[in-house]
Write a protein that holds these residues in place. Structure first.
Motif, mmCIF file in Angstrom:
data_model
loop_
_atom_site.group_PDB
_atom_site.id
_atom_site.type_symbol
_atom_site.label_atom_id
_atom_site.label_comp_id
_atom_site.label_asym_id
_atom_site.label_seq_id
_atom_site.Cartn_x
_atom_site.Cartn_y
_atom_site.Cartn_z
ATOM 1 N N THR A 50 0.126 -14.436 -66.055
ATOM 2 C CA THR A 50 -0.589 -14.148 -64.799
ATOM 3 C C THR A 50 -1.236 -15.320 -64.058
ATOM 4 O O THR A 50 -0.861 -15.054 -62.790
ATOM 5 C CB THR A 50 -1.719 -13.123 -65.014
ATOM 6 O OG1 THR A 50 -1.080 -12.004 -65.636
ATOM 7 C CG2 THR A 50 -2.343 -12.860 -63.793
ATOM 8 N N SER A 51 -1.433 -16.222 -64.597
ATOM 9 C CA SER A 51 -2.244 -17.389 -64.051
ATOM 10 C C SER A 51 -1.105 -18.124 -63.212
ATOM 11 O O SER A 51 -1.453 -19.030 -62.579
ATOM 12 C CB SER A 51 -2.799 -18.158 -65.091
ATOM 13 O OG SER A 51 -1.740 -18.807 -65.865
ATOM 14 N N ARG A 52 0.096 -18.090 -63.604
ATOM 15 C CA ARG A 52 1.084 -18.689 -62.893
ATOM 16 C C ARG A 52 1.783 -17.903 -61.836
ATOM 17 O O ARG A 52 2.579 -18.900 -60.909
ATOM 18 C CB ARG A 52 2.194 -19.194 -63.894
ATOM 19 C CG ARG A 52 1.920 -20.254 -64.892
ATOM 20 C CD ARG A 52 3.056 -20.716 -65.744
ATOM 21 N NE ARG A 52 3.890 -19.748 -66.411
ATOM 22 C CZ ARG A 52 3.653 -19.205 -67.736
ATOM 23 N NH1 ARG A 52 2.545 -20.008 -68.391
ATOM 24 N NH2 ARG A 52 4.316 -18.173 -68.265
ATOM 25 N N LEU A 53 1.226 -16.887 -61.567
ATOM 26 C CA LEU A 53 1.893 -16.017 -60.250
ATOM 27 C C LEU A 53 1.114 -16.625 -59.150
ATOM 28 O O LEU A 53 -0.033 -16.773 -58.850
ATOM 29 C CB LEU A 53 1.215 -14.579 -60.492
ATOM 30 C CG LEU A 53 2.098 -13.716 -61.489
ATOM 31 C CD1 LEU A 53 1.364 -12.410 -61.423
ATOM 32 C CD2 LEU A 53 3.359 -13.700 -61.616
ATOM 33 N N GLN A 54 2.036 -17.182 -58.166
ATOM 34 C CA GLN A 54 1.661 -17.672 -56.767
ATOM 35 C C GLN A 54 0.896 -16.576 -55.961
ATOM 36 O O GLN A 54 1.627 -15.779 -55.543
ATOM 37 C CB GLN A 54 2.516 -18.554 -56.271
ATOM 38 C CG GLN A 54 2.096 -19.123 -55.131
ATOM 39 C CD GLN A 54 3.105 -20.449 -54.604
ATOM 40 O OE1 GLN A 54 3.741 -21.133 -55.199
ATOM 41 N NE2 GLN A 54 3.311 -20.619 -53.183
#
Ligand code: NAP
Ligand code: MG
Length: 483
Positions: A313-317
């Motif tokens: 989730t932390s990588r979703l831009q």
């Protein structure tokens, strides 16, 4: 030239003509990524609905109603072709108006809408009656006939695609249509009306009346000249439409909310299930009626799964929806953003553990960070009510019977998913789940040929496929004396 510079003020599309609302009323549609107004839209009311219904009835009894099934099919196919030739432009309109990413709009919404018109184009010539072996010395047969004038009311989460899901089968079966799009996202339905006109659809076969639910929408539901209402939206408005429609005994199909369980067993393919859980809740910034908003993870896998999901989730831009790299756009409106944030407060107060997100990023736009709550109990408000935003509730379970019971413990029944490598377990759970759609080792797949719709308070009737087509027909029985 960017699409915004080409957008003219929206007018109503009635009887093949662009027209202002009878009282010249307008409202503003806003770009939720910039908070800037896009253009003015005509605010249709009861008088305009009446004009549109009259035009639709004239078309049904006139040029449109007299067309052969083959010609109806040809026109629907031509609409599909025109949509396909304008994918980039329609996708940009849709993204600006709704906050949906350009990637989703151009790869999913608009091409699927074109496919939907082509799929139902094929059905136009295949709507057949039956011969019936009646007891009397008679020849008995049936005709499948159109209903007449159909009122269609759609929400703001998939404005162009849901317009296609509603309009294409109704026209294929020979009905004429009055469509009311959501006030937040009127632009792409107006573009679709223009495309249908350019493709040669007879005037009045499709009418689009923009405006507000309590005025334009309610007038459509109340109008005695409308034979059916097809509605997608909230359960509360669906209930209101059902009550009001009783007066004129309208045919009704309702596609309402959901609180869909996404069930991950310990023997699932971990990478695929993590991606599926993320797409299940964060696709279209969580504004999806089938969002996998209750994630049930088997106890023994829980910690490892949550770690991976949080990292994923932390990588979703998140950001400008017109940037092809963006995965999460803004919520559709300020009101919807505030609704989502208030559910985050509720989750905290109820004692769920906020793992990530829960806030609004700095700057312009109605964005909410992708949010995960752990230690959620199924009786908490955040597990029971549809949030319609990027907020995931994670729950734990120990065995199949327990999770099937908990998954079904909801007033809704729109969709569900199960992740496991054990084929027997997958099919057993699929049968136990009380939902209109169950995905096994995938999430959020749709096809013009596959029926879609709800169990329980997620509504009734089906869209798409042969089932969806039949919802726009009625059966006539004909007796011929042979004695
Ligand atoms: P909504 O109020 O149900 O709106 C859906 C459509 O119905 C819109 O076109 C709306 O018009 C119209 N409408 C509203 N009141 C009406 C009435 N009395 N008679 C006839 N038509 C009426 O949904 P929303 O306010 O946009 O969203 C609220 C919640 O609904 C969301 O947070 C979500 O939980 C749920 N929702 C579900 C779906 C789904 O796919 N099942 C889609 C969207 C929303 P206006 O918008 O112009 O007022
Ligand atoms: Mg807008």
């Amino acid at each position: 030239m960017p699409a915004t510079q080409k957008i003219t003020p929206g007018r109503l599309y009635i009887g093949g003509q662009w027209t202002d609302a009878a009282d010249a009323g307008t409202f503003t549609t806003v770009n939720p990524a910039t908070e800037e107004p896009i253009t003015q839209i005509a605010a249709g009311r009861a008088d305009d609905i009446d004009r549109a219904v009259t035009a639709a009835r004239q078309a049904f009894e006139g040029a449109w109603g007299r067309l052969s099934a083959a010609d109806r099919g040809r026109l629907l196919w031509a609409i599909g072709d025109r949509i396909e030739s304008q994918v980039a432009e329609i996708a940009e309109l849709e993204s600006i108006d709704s906050g949906k990413t350009i990637t989703e709009a151009s790869r999913v919404d608009v091409p699927m809408a074109a496919d939907c018109f082509r799929y139902f184009a094929g059905w136009a010539t295949k709507i057949e009656g039956e011969t019936v072996p009646v007891r009397a010395p008679c020849f008995g047969y049936t005709l499948r006939e159109p209903l007449g004038v159909v009122g269609q009311i759609i929400p703001w989460n998939f404005p162009f695609l849901l317009a296609a899901w509603k309009i294409a089968p109704a026209l294929a079966a020979g009905n004429s249509v009055v469509l009311k799009p959501a006030e937040q996202t009127p632009l792409s339905a107006l573009r679709l009306a223009g495309i249908a006109g350019e493709a040669g659809l007879p005037p009045g076969a499709l009418n689009v009346v923009t405006g507000f639910g309590p005025t334009a929408g309610a007038a459509l539901v109340d109008h005695p000249g409308v034979d059916k209402i097809a509605f997608t939206g909230s359960t509360a408005v669906g209930q209101e439409i059902m009550r009001r429609g009783a007066t004129s005994l309208k045919r009704l199909t309702l596609e309402l909310g959901g609180k869909s369980p996404n069930i991950v067993f310990a023997d699932a393919d971990l990478e695929l299930a993590v991606r599926g859980a993320s797409n299940g809740i964060f696709y279209n910034k969580g504004e999806v009626c089938t969002a996998g908003s209750r994630l049930f993870v088997e106890e023994s896998l829980h910690d490892a799964f949550l770690d991976k999901l949080t990292a994923f989730t932390s990588r979703l831009q998140q950001g400008d929806p017109l940037d092809p790299k963006t995965r999460l756009g803004p919520q559709v409106s300020e009101a919807q953003m505030n609704r989502v944030l208030s559910y985050v407060d509720t989750g905290r107060q109820e004692g769920a553990r906020l793992v990530t997100g829960g806030t609004r990023p700095p700057g312009k736009g109605y964005f909410v960070r992708p949010t995960i709550f752990d230690d959620v109990k199924n009786d908490m408000k955040i597990a029971r009510e549809e949030i319609f935003g990027p907020v995931l509730s994670v729950l734990r379970f120990r065995d199949l019977d327990e999770v099937a019971r908990a998954a079904n413990d909801t007033p809704y029944g729109l969709a569900a998913a199960v992740w496991t490598k054990d084929i027997k377990k997958a099919h057993r759970v699929a049968r136990l789940l009380r939902a209109g759609t169950v995905w096994i080792n995938t999430y959020g797949l749709y096809d013009s040929a596959m029926p879609f719709g709800g169990y329980k308070m997620s509504g009734f009737g089906r869209e798409l496929g042969h089932h969806g087509l039949m919802e726009y027909t009625q059966t006539k029985s004909i007796w011929v004396d042979l004695s």
